[in-house]
Design a protein around this motif. Structure first.
Motif, PDB file in Angstrom:
ATOM      1  N   ILE A  32       0.963  -1.232  -0.113  1.00  0.00           N
ATOM      2  CA  ILE A  32       0.162   0.145   0.143  1.00  0.00           C
ATOM      3  C   ILE A  32       0.777   1.425  -0.063  1.00  0.00           C
ATOM      4  O   ILE A  32       0.630   2.118  -0.892  1.00  0.00           O
ATOM      5  CB  ILE A  32      -0.904   0.157   0.948  1.00  0.00           C
ATOM      6  CG1 ILE A  32      -2.064  -1.290   1.007  1.00  0.00           C
ATOM      7  CG2 ILE A  32      -1.470   1.286   1.290  1.00  0.00           C
ATOM      8  CD1 ILE A  32      -2.729  -1.420   2.313  1.00  0.00           C
ATOM      9  N   GLU A  33       1.874   1.256   0.951  1.00  0.00           N
ATOM     10  CA  GLU A  33       2.665   2.547   0.996  1.00  0.00           C
ATOM     11  C   GLU A  33       3.549   2.777  -0.076  1.00  0.00           C
ATOM     12  O   GLU A  33       3.903   3.711  -0.766  1.00  0.00           O
ATOM     13  CB  GLU A  33       3.686   2.351   2.241  1.00  0.00           C
ATOM     14  CG  GLU A  33       3.104   2.496   3.341  1.00  0.00           C
ATOM     15  CD  GLU A  33       3.939   2.309   4.825  1.00  0.00           C
ATOM     16  OE1 GLU A  33       5.088   2.315   4.484  1.00  0.00           O
ATOM     17  OE2 GLU A  33       3.313   2.222   5.737  1.00  0.00           O
ATOM     18  N   LEU A  34       3.803   1.788  -1.003  1.00  0.00           N
ATOM     19  CA  LEU A  34       4.728   1.883  -2.062  1.00  0.00           C
ATOM     20  C   LEU A  34       3.951   2.413  -3.242  1.00  0.00           C
ATOM     21  O   LEU A  34       4.237   3.050  -4.281  1.00  0.00           O
ATOM     22  CB  LEU A  34       5.540   0.493  -2.629  1.00  0.00           C
ATOM     23  CG  LEU A  34       6.607   0.083  -1.601  1.00  0.00           C
ATOM     24  CD1 LEU A  34       7.261  -1.370  -2.036  1.00  0.00           C
ATOM     25  CD2 LEU A  34       7.618   0.879  -1.395  1.00  0.00           C
ATOM     26  N   ALA A  35       2.658   1.722  -3.149  1.00  0.00           N
ATOM     27  CA  ALA A  35       1.791   2.127  -4.390  1.00  0.00           C
ATOM     28  C   ALA A  35       1.487   3.709  -4.176  1.00  0.00           C
ATOM     29  O   ALA A  35       1.304   4.325  -5.218  1.00  0.00           O
ATOM     30  CB  ALA A  35       0.429   1.329  -4.112  1.00  0.00           C
ATOM     31  N   GLN A  36       1.050   4.149  -2.794  1.00  0.00           N
ATOM     32  CA  GLN A  36       0.910   5.365  -2.930  1.00  0.00           C
ATOM     33  C   GLN A  36       2.078   6.410  -3.273  1.00  0.00           C
ATOM     34  O   GLN A  36       1.836   7.255  -3.908  1.00  0.00           O
ATOM     35  CB  GLN A  36       0.462   5.841  -1.417  1.00  0.00           C
ATOM     36  CG  GLN A  36      -0.807   4.961  -1.059  1.00  0.00           C
ATOM     37  CD  GLN A  36      -1.109   4.989   0.724  1.00  0.00           C
ATOM     38  OE1 GLN A  36       0.055   5.517   1.456  1.00  0.00           O
ATOM     39  NE2 GLN A  36      -2.297   4.971   1.219  1.00  0.00           N
ATOM     40  N   ARG A  37       3.323   5.919  -3.110  1.00  0.00           N
ATOM     41  CA  ARG A  37       4.418   6.821  -3.303  1.00  0.00           C
ATOM     42  C   ARG A  37       4.592   7.071  -4.761  1.00  0.00           C
ATOM     43  O   ARG A  37       5.072   7.996  -5.231  1.00  0.00           O
ATOM     44  CB  ARG A  37       5.749   5.971  -2.807  1.00  0.00           C
ATOM     45  CG  ARG A  37       6.986   6.811  -2.683  1.00  0.00           C
ATOM     46  CD  ARG A  37       7.841   6.131  -1.677  1.00  0.00           C
ATOM     47  NE  ARG A  37       7.267   6.247  -0.438  1.00  0.00           N
ATOM     48  CZ  ARG A  37       7.831   5.477   0.827  1.00  0.00           C
ATOM     49  NH1 ARG A  37       8.958   4.774   0.601  1.00  0.00           N
ATOM     50  NH2 ARG A  37       7.473   5.667   1.822  1.00  0.00           N
ATOM     51  N   ILE A  38       4.335   5.938  -5.658  1.00  0.00           N
ATOM     52  CA  ILE A  38       4.575   6.027  -7.159  1.00  0.00           C
ATOM     53  C   ILE A  38       3.237   6.393  -7.730  1.00  0.00           C
ATOM     54  O   ILE A  38       3.001   6.446  -9.181  1.00  0.00           O
ATOM     55  CB  ILE A  38       4.860   4.627  -7.622  1.00  0.00           C
ATOM     56  CG1 ILE A  38       4.246   3.586  -7.434  1.00  0.00           C
ATOM     57  CG2 ILE A  38       6.446   4.435  -6.958  1.00  0.00           C
ATOM     58  CD1 ILE A  38       4.720   2.190  -8.176  1.00  0.00           C
ATOM     59  N   THR A  74       2.222  -6.775  -6.894  1.00  0.00           N
ATOM     60  CA  THR A  74       3.531  -6.490  -6.175  1.00  0.00           C
ATOM     61  C   THR A  74       4.495  -6.022  -7.287  1.00  0.00           C
ATOM     62  O   THR A  74       5.461  -5.390  -6.785  1.00  0.00           O
ATOM     63  CB  THR A  74       3.696  -7.902  -5.577  1.00  0.00           C
ATOM     64  OG1 THR A  74       3.688  -9.035  -6.532  1.00  0.00           O
ATOM     65  CG2 THR A  74       2.990  -8.197  -4.416  1.00  0.00           C
ATOM     66  N   VAL A  75       4.726  -6.481  -8.351  1.00  0.00           N
ATOM     67  CA  VAL A  75       5.616  -6.183  -9.356  1.00  0.00           C
ATOM     68  C   VAL A  75       5.669  -4.774  -9.552  1.00  0.00           C
ATOM     69  O   VAL A  75       6.591  -4.114  -9.755  1.00  0.00           O
ATOM     70  CB  VAL A  75       5.381  -7.155 -10.455  1.00  0.00           C
ATOM     71  CG1 VAL A  75       6.368  -6.617 -11.765  1.00  0.00           C
ATOM     72  CG2 VAL A  75       6.198  -8.767 -10.200  1.00  0.00           C
ATOM     73  N   ALA A  76       4.273  -4.305  -9.852  1.00  0.00           N
ATOM     74  CA  ALA A  76       4.204  -2.844 -10.107  1.00  0.00           C
ATOM     75  C   ALA A  76       4.672  -2.017  -9.196  1.00  0.00           C
ATOM     76  O   ALA A  76       5.025  -0.884  -9.536  1.00  0.00           O
ATOM     77  CB  ALA A  76       2.626  -2.711 -10.292  1.00  0.00           C
ATOM     78  N   VAL A  77       4.850  -2.259  -7.999  1.00  0.00           N
ATOM     79  CA  VAL A  77       5.190  -1.383  -6.741  1.00  0.00           C
ATOM     80  C   VAL A  77       6.646  -1.509  -6.649  1.00  0.00           C
ATOM     81  O   VAL A  77       7.130  -0.849  -5.641  1.00  0.00           O
ATOM     82  CB  VAL A  77       4.511  -1.413  -5.572  1.00  0.00           C
ATOM     83  CG1 VAL A  77       3.027  -1.214  -5.929  1.00  0.00           C
ATOM     84  CG2 VAL A  77       4.625  -2.844  -4.874  1.00  0.00           C
ATOM     85  N   MET A  78       7.318  -2.374  -7.114  1.00  0.00           N
ATOM     86  CA  MET A  78       8.660  -2.589  -7.077  1.00  0.00           C
ATOM     87  C   MET A  78       9.544  -2.312  -8.311  1.00  0.00           C
ATOM     88  O   MET A  78      10.529  -3.042  -8.591  1.00  0.00           O
ATOM     89  CB  MET A  78       8.838  -4.077  -6.828  1.00  0.00           C
ATOM     90  CG  MET A  78       8.257  -4.703  -5.320  1.00  0.00           C
ATOM     91  SD  MET A  78       8.329  -6.411  -5.429  1.00  0.00           S
ATOM     92  CE  MET A  78      10.012  -6.998  -5.311  1.00  0.00           C
ATOM     93  N   GLN A  79       9.335  -1.143  -8.743  1.00  0.00           N
ATOM     94  CA  GLN A  79      10.050  -0.849  -9.812  1.00  0.00           C
ATOM     95  C   GLN A  79      11.119   0.414  -9.609  1.00  0.00           C
ATOM     96  O   GLN A  79      11.867   0.770 -10.717  1.00  0.00           O
ATOM     97  CB  GLN A  79       9.119  -0.091 -10.904  1.00  0.00           C
ATOM     98  CG  GLN A  79       8.107  -1.269 -11.529  1.00  0.00           C
ATOM     99  CD  GLN A  79       8.938  -2.407 -12.109  1.00  0.00           C
ATOM    100  OE1 GLN A  79       9.963  -2.163 -13.063  1.00  0.00           O
ATOM    101  NE2 GLN A  79       8.335  -3.646 -12.034  1.00  0.00           N
ATOM    102  N   THR A  80      11.349   0.546  -8.441  1.00  0.00           N
ATOM    103  CA  THR A  80      12.572   1.419  -7.932  1.00  0.00           C
ATOM    104  C   THR A  80      13.506   1.099  -7.064  1.00  0.00           C
ATOM    105  O   THR A  80      13.114  -0.076  -6.429  1.00  0.00           O
ATOM    106  CB  THR A  80      12.037   2.759  -7.474  1.00  0.00           C
ATOM    107  OG1 THR A  80      11.442   2.097  -5.961  1.00  0.00           O
ATOM    108  CG2 THR A  80      10.816   3.469  -7.920  1.00  0.00           C
ATOM    109  N   ARG A  81      14.689   1.513  -7.072  1.00  0.00           N
ATOM    110  CA  ARG A  81      15.801   1.020  -6.202  1.00  0.00           C
ATOM    111  C   ARG A  81      15.234   1.089  -5.034  1.00  0.00           C
ATOM    112  O   ARG A  81      15.547   0.073  -4.043  1.00  0.00           O
ATOM    113  CB  ARG A  81      17.176   1.847  -6.377  1.00  0.00           C
ATOM    114  CG  ARG A  81      18.171   1.501  -5.122  1.00  0.00           C
ATOM    115  CD  ARG A  81      19.390   2.363  -5.309  1.00  0.00           C
ATOM    116  NE  ARG A  81      20.195   2.188  -4.060  1.00  0.00           N
ATOM    117  CZ  ARG A  81      20.794   0.951  -3.828  1.00  0.00           C
ATOM    118  NH1 ARG A  81      20.967  -0.095  -4.627  1.00  0.00           N
ATOM    119  NH2 ARG A  81      21.426   0.982  -2.838  1.00  0.00           N
ATOM    120  N   GLU A  82      14.589   2.034  -4.273  1.00  0.00           N
ATOM    121  CA  GLU A  82      14.052   2.416  -3.092  1.00  0.00           C
ATOM    122  C   GLU A  82      13.274   1.263  -2.772  1.00  0.00           C
ATOM    123  O   GLU A  82      13.404   0.528  -1.561  1.00  0.00           O
ATOM    124  CB  GLU A  82      13.438   3.685  -2.832  1.00  0.00           C
ATOM    125  CG  GLU A  82      13.040   3.807  -1.329  1.00  0.00           C
ATOM    126  CD  GLU A  82      11.906   5.066  -1.445  1.00  0.00           C
ATOM    127  OE1 GLU A  82      11.785   5.573  -0.156  1.00  0.00           O
ATOM    128  OE2 GLU A  82      11.515   5.500  -2.219  1.00  0.00           O
TER     129      GLU A  82
END
Length: 362
Positions: A32-38, A74-82
């Motif tokens: 959820i947090e990663l999705a909000q960030r991007i 899950t893959v969608a929110v894992m596209q940045t180094r952070e």
């Protein structure tokens, strides 16, 4: 007097995990947090409890292809180094908190390039995350070592490229290679060049085989490709005569796998979800363990199956009456089968696993 076997006491036992997908083990809150960030707005729910339930319910489809669709989010929110660093660090922490002392976690670097990261940048981010997680786990009193397996997606044409990547980073805890994705229509032999390269480089590899597809997939993985381990391998039971047919008659492929001690990376809860087994009690792991195949127990995807190594052990205790001796046997099997050096494996077995189980079984 032995310590009773239950979920709480199992969490205290040292455990070894060989088959766990990084993009299948995120915390719902992290998604959820990663999705909000991007600015990713496609999540079906935005509260951790509801989102976690959705992942499990969607994975309970009885089909591998439908199960794999849950990874879109899950893959969608894992596209940045952070994001990669965070997910890897939390993975190490979560496994260590569950008593896992050695883990091999796999992922496909090619899936995380939509944001512009190179393959090398993806691997470096994940490795940095695992080291951060190991350090934070140690500070909390939980020691773990995490090795990485790099996967190539069998439906794509990048296996040799990913195999070369795995070899390039094998001195930084990238311990092996794998192919993943849908089995039907994408046999392991599509990637023979990659496996030949790995053999030439004395590199380790496992192959997803015998999960959604049957004996031909297993045969190709072993005999054509030279797999050292089988990811799942549950359908090898199809080469063993059913009970009541005059005893456990092993076919030639099953006999070969047992005789050669080829490890089976078995994931019961996941297999029930994808229809590879009707239930935990009906899962072939019980029969294969009785026949003394090199069985190991694994989580596969902790988010989608709402499981941990401890809960998987507890399921086997409930279904088959397994006690500490059985759980120790499965754990030692896994450590024997790990893709690290012999001396390192022996050190964990003698100085971590055996003392840990001795405390539970005086």
């Amino acid at each position: 007097m032995s310590t009773p076997v239950n979920l709480d006491t199992i969490r205290r036992a040292p455990k070894v995990l060989l088959h766990d997908h990084l993009d299948g083990g995120l915390r719902p809150q992290t998604v959820i947090e990663l999705a909000q960030r991007i600015g990713y707005h496609d999540l079906p729910y935005t509260t951790p409890t509801e989102l976690g339930k959705w992942f499990v319910a969607s994975a309970d489809s009885g089909a591998l292809e439908r199960y794999l669709e849950t990874f879109v989010h899950t893959v969608a929110v894992m596209q940045t180094r952070e994001a990669l660093v965070r997910v890897a660090a939390e993975c190490a922490e979560d496994l260590a908190d569950d008593g896992v002392v050695y883990a091999e976690v796999r992922y496909a670097p090619e899936l995380f390039q939509e944001g512009g990261l190179s393959l090398d940048e993806v691997v470096q981010a994940v490795q940095d995350g695992f080291r951060d997680g190991e350090r934070r786990a140690a500070e909390a009193g939980n020691r773990i070592r995490v090795g990485t397996l790099l996967c190539a997606m069998r439906q794509n044409a990048r296996a040799t490229e990913i195999a070369r990547l795995a070899v390039r980073y094998r001195d930084t805890e990238v311990v092996g290679f794998d192919i993943a994705g849908p089995e039907a229509g994408y046999p392991p032999t599509r990637n023979l060049d990659a496996f030949e390269y790995l053999r030439q480089q004395n590199a380790h590899f496992t192959i997803h085989a015998g999960e959604a597809f049957g004996l031909p997939s297993i045969w190709e993985a072993i005999q054509h490709c030279g797999a050292e381990r089988l990811g799942h391998g549950v359908r090898i039971v199809d080469d063993i005569a059913a009970p009541g047919d005059g005893g456990p008659e092993l076919g030639r492929l099953a006999s070969y796998i047992r005789d050669r001690r080829i490890p089976l990376e078995m994931c019961p809860s996941s297999n029930v979800q994808t229809g590879a087994a009707e239930s935990i009690a009906a899962h072939p792991i019980g029969r294969l363990a009785d026949l003394r195949f090199r069985v190991t127990l694994n989580t596969d995807n902790r988010l989608m199956s709402d499981c941990t190594m401890s809960s998987e052990f507890a399921e086997l205790h409930e279904a088959f009456g397994y006690g500490w001796a059985d759980l120790r046997w499965l754990t030692v099997n896994a450590m024997k089968s790990a893709f690290i050096g012999f001396d390192e494996r022996l050190d964990v077995i003698n100085n971590v696993l055996k003392p840990g189980y001795a405390q539970l079984v005086p």
